[in-house]
Design a protein around this motif. Structure first.
Motif, short mmCIF file in Angstrom:
data_model
loop_
_atom_site.label_atom_id
_atom_site.label_comp_id
_atom_site.label_asym_id
_atom_site.label_seq_id
_atom_site.Cartn_x
_atom_site.Cartn_y
_atom_site.Cartn_z
N MET A 260 -6.72 11.63 3.43
CA MET A 260 -5.50 12.01 2.75
C MET A 260 -4.84 10.78 2.10
N ILE A 261 -4.63 9.72 2.91
CA ILE A 261 -4.20 8.43 2.40
C ILE A 261 -5.10 7.36 3.02
N GLN A 262 -5.51 6.40 2.20
CA GLN A 262 -6.44 5.39 2.71
C GLN A 262 -6.04 4.00 2.21
N PHE A 263 -5.97 3.05 3.17
CA PHE A 263 -5.83 1.63 2.85
C PHE A 263 -7.23 1.04 2.75
N SER A 264 -7.45 0.21 1.74
CA SER A 264 -8.73 -0.50 1.61
C SER A 264 -8.43 -1.99 1.39
N SER A 265 -8.85 -2.81 2.36
CA SER A 265 -8.62 -4.26 2.32
C SER A 265 -7.17 -4.58 1.98
N ALA A 266 -6.25 -3.82 2.56
CA ALA A 266 -4.84 -3.91 2.21
C ALA A 266 -4.19 -5.13 2.84
N GLY A 267 -3.22 -5.70 2.12
CA GLY A 267 -2.46 -6.83 2.63
C GLY A 267 -1.06 -6.83 2.06
N ASP B 119 -8.01 -1.70 6.73
CA ASP B 119 -8.66 -0.46 6.31
C ASP B 119 -8.18 0.65 7.23
N TRP B 120 -7.55 1.67 6.66
CA TRP B 120 -6.92 2.71 7.49
C TRP B 120 -6.98 4.02 6.74
#
Length: 681
Positions: free
Chosen positions: A1-8, A21-22
């Motif tokens: 639904m919502i995705q973090f990718s290599s987020a900072g 990554d979430w």
């Protein structure tokens, strides 16, 4: 639904987290935890679309509706509470108006015309969607949510601007719950809720059909609402399956694994370095040295991040008071006169003894703070008598205790004057627990917020406590770490405590009695909040009824056994007849001295053959008891297995209580089986 990718994300020069990554799935129920300042609220704002990432990307599925509740700062005005909540359904109102218009058109059109068919088709589609979205039950749904969050029916028609900031946040929460977004984002939603409203919200969220992420400093609330914990730690996101208690256990296990791996790696690095240094210049070992140098270079070093220090502080203990600390005799309290009189309670009688820790519970406005003020003699009784015990020294912590502080004093200096024997390191550690760190300790008290000043006032009280503490919501504005320090201090405290708190975990751990205030009365309950709820929900009555049924059943069996006494075999003595036999012998001796013949004992009478009907009844009961014994033994075994795995203190306490009751039931069943077997033998 919502995705973090290599987020900072950075906050100024400070890196909050990176390489995250979430994935949040449609039914995720997530608790977001971490120390203060790690970026929990920032993550919530990113999920809500109010802030952006500095690194990486965030992907959102189509059709996502995110609803965000901040910690505070929302202000509503211009409408009544009910109208404000109804405003979230503006699209349904528009749909309802269109349906009314279509109904009017259909009444005027020719039923056989194509135009009528088109209008009817449109009406049918709208009506189906309106019904599917519970358009016909909006009023009931709004009433349910407002009641659950503590609004009385009279409040529904009041203007929103009449309410304080905390109640305005409740209205905002009600609107979000009514919207039912498929991603609910709640930043400390329990801050402005009393226990009853929290209990209702716990049940609501545990059944919420969509995803939510919440931040809370209430352990119990997290335990019963979430099934996953995301922790911001060491500038990374760490993921744990389960609730908060399971997260703590998993985190401890993970820490042990990291420490073990770190030790193993350090041992290997030392071995390699010793070998390299020893044989670096030995020609015959050159190849082996080079091999070990390459191995050393390839090792990815394990780092153990610094943990927040857990502060354990022995607060000075007060001078003992007398056994009776406080006593109310027919106490009444009311405000106003005549027609405007508001009675808080009347005819209240109780006694508080030394060492008790009493939690006051009840709905907002029931009189919890009033009762504490009466105990502190901050307000006068309307009727009755208040007796304070021998050598009792009360100390009162009010919700606005910060008003008693010197605004010109610096925090560290002020605390040092109060505790001159404590080192600055010790004082700074304590201040850190109560969320004063770095240069904050040099601030003047006057520049602190109300919450900060209350935290500091609480710390000052604990450094030199009286022997009768009266604490009105001491857990407000505290995070979990500060609550743990406060809880540990109060559990070791040898004086007497009466307190109000909306933190379920805190009450369960601390309280030895619960006073429920409501309907003009004060009801007393032994034990903690869990015990209080169990009794309120009829647990005590059910247990008493169960014990009564068991006693009655055993009495019936014994009665059957006694009825069968005429058929008992010669020489058989029923259990408990030893005393009767001794009495018979004593009676025989006495009778002989009086020249009278002794009466024959029942056990000595010749029995008749056991009645076949009675025998069948007893044999059936024996089989039934044997089945119950087997079933109870299985249940006992299962509970003992469950107790080997720690889930939470509350769960362990509940299971231990169940285990003890089952063992007592098992002993009763075994005794009954032995008695029946003897009768049948």
């Amino acid at each position: 639904m919502i995705q973090f990718s290599s987020a900072g994300k950075r906050y100024g020069h400070k890196l909050l987290f990176e390489d995250a990554d979430w994935l949040i799935t449609p039914e995720s129920h997530v608790g977001l935890v971490g120390a203060n300042g790690t970026g929990k609220s920032t993550v919530m704002k990113i999920l809500a679309g109010l802030e952006s990432l500095d690194y990486g990307s965030i992907s959102r599925a189509k059709g996502i509706s995110a609803g965000y509740l901040p910690q505070d700062g929302l202000a509503l005005s211009g409408r009544s509470v009910f109208a404000e909540c109804m405003s979230v359904f503006d699209d349904l109102h528009a749909m309802e108006k269109e349906m009314e218009s279509l109904t009017h058109s259909m009444s005027e059109l020719d039923h056989t015309s194509k135009e009528y068919a088109d209008v009817a088709d449109r009406y049918q589609k709208l009506e189906h969607e309106f019904r599917a979205r519970d358009g016909y039950t909006l009023d009931a749904e709004i009433g349910k949510v407002l009641t659950g969050l503590g609004f009385q029916r009279d409040d529904w028609s009041r203007q929103t601007e009449e309410f304080s900031g905390g109640w305005q946040m409740r209205i905002a929460l009600a609107k979000l719950l009514l919207q039912k977004p498929n991603l609910l984002l709640l930043d400390e939603p329990t801050n402005h809720l009393d226990l009853e409203a929290r209990n209702w919200l716990e049940e609501y969220l545990s059944e919420y059909p969509y995803a939510f992420v919440l931040i809370s400093h209430d352990r119990y609330f997290l335990d019963v609402t979430v099934d996953k914990i995301v922790e911001i730690w060491n500038k990374e996101l760490h993921f744990y399956a389960g609730n908060y208690d399971q997260y703590l256990a998993a985190k401890a296990a993970r820490k042990e694994q990291i420490e073990s791996a770190y030790k193993t790696q350090r041992d290997r690095i030392e071995q390699l370095e010793v070998f390299i240094n020893r044989f670096r210049y030995t020609a015959t070992k050159a190849k082996q040295v080079q091999s070990r140098i390459k191995e050393l270079e390839k090792i990815e070093r394990i780092e153990i991040p610094e943990e927040e220090k857990v502060v354990h502080f022995s607060f000075p203990q007060p001078k003992p008071s007398g056994r009776i600390v406080a006593e109310f005799v027919n106490v009444a309290k009311s405000y106003g006169d005549g027609a405007t009189e508001h009675r808080v309670f009347a005819g209240v009688n109780f006694m508080i003894e030394r060492g008790e820790r009493i939690a006051l519970v009840g709905l907002n406005g029931a009189g919890k703070s009033t009762l504490i003020k009466l105990l502190a003699r901050a307000e006068r009784l309307s009727a009755g008598e208040y007796r304070l015990g021998h050598d009792v020294q009360p100390d009162y912590f009010a919700q606005d205790q910060y008003k008693e502080l010197d605004p010109e004093a610096r925090i560290l200096d002020d605390l040092g004057e109060l505790s001159p024997s404590s080192t600055q390191t010790h004082l700074r550690s304590l201040l850190g627990c109560f969320l004063f760190s770095g240069d904050d300790v040099f601030k003047r008290i006057g520049v602190l917020s109300g919450g900060e000043r209350n935290r500091y006032a609480l710390l000052k009280m604990l450094l030199h406590p009286a022997n009768f503490l009266l604490l009105d919501e001491p857990t407000n504005h505290l995070d979990m770490r500060a609550k743990d320090v406060l809880l540990e201090a109060l559990m070791k405290y040898t004086g007497t405590v009466v307190f109000v708190s909306h933190d379920r975990y805190f009450i369960d751990k601390l309280a030895t009695r619960v006073f429920e205030i409501g309907d003009g009365k004060v009801e007393l309950y032994p034990g903690n909040y869990e015990d209080y709820l169990w009794r309120k929900q009829g647990g005590a009555a059910r247990q008493a009824a169960g014990e009564h049924d068991l006693v009655g059943e055993l009495a019936a069996i014994r009665s059957m056994s006694e009825m069968a006494g005429d058929f008992v075999k010669p020489g058989f003595v029923k259990p408990g007849s030893g005393k009767q036999e001794a009495k018979s012998r004593a009676g025989a001796n006495g009778a002989a001295g009086n020249g009278e013949a002794p009466k024959p004992d029942a056990g000595e009478r010749k029995g008749k053959r056991l009645n076949p009907i009675k025998r069948k009844q007893l044999e059936d009961r024996v089989c039934e008891v044997e089945r119950e014994i087997a079933k109870t033994e299985d249940t006992v075994g299962q509970i003992e297995i469950h107790l080997q795995t720690f889930v939470s203190a509350e769960e362990t306490q509940r299971l231990s209580g169940d285990l003890e009751r089952l063992k007592e039931q098992l002993r009763s069943l075994m005794k009954e089986w032995e008695e029946l077997s003897e009768v049948l033998s």
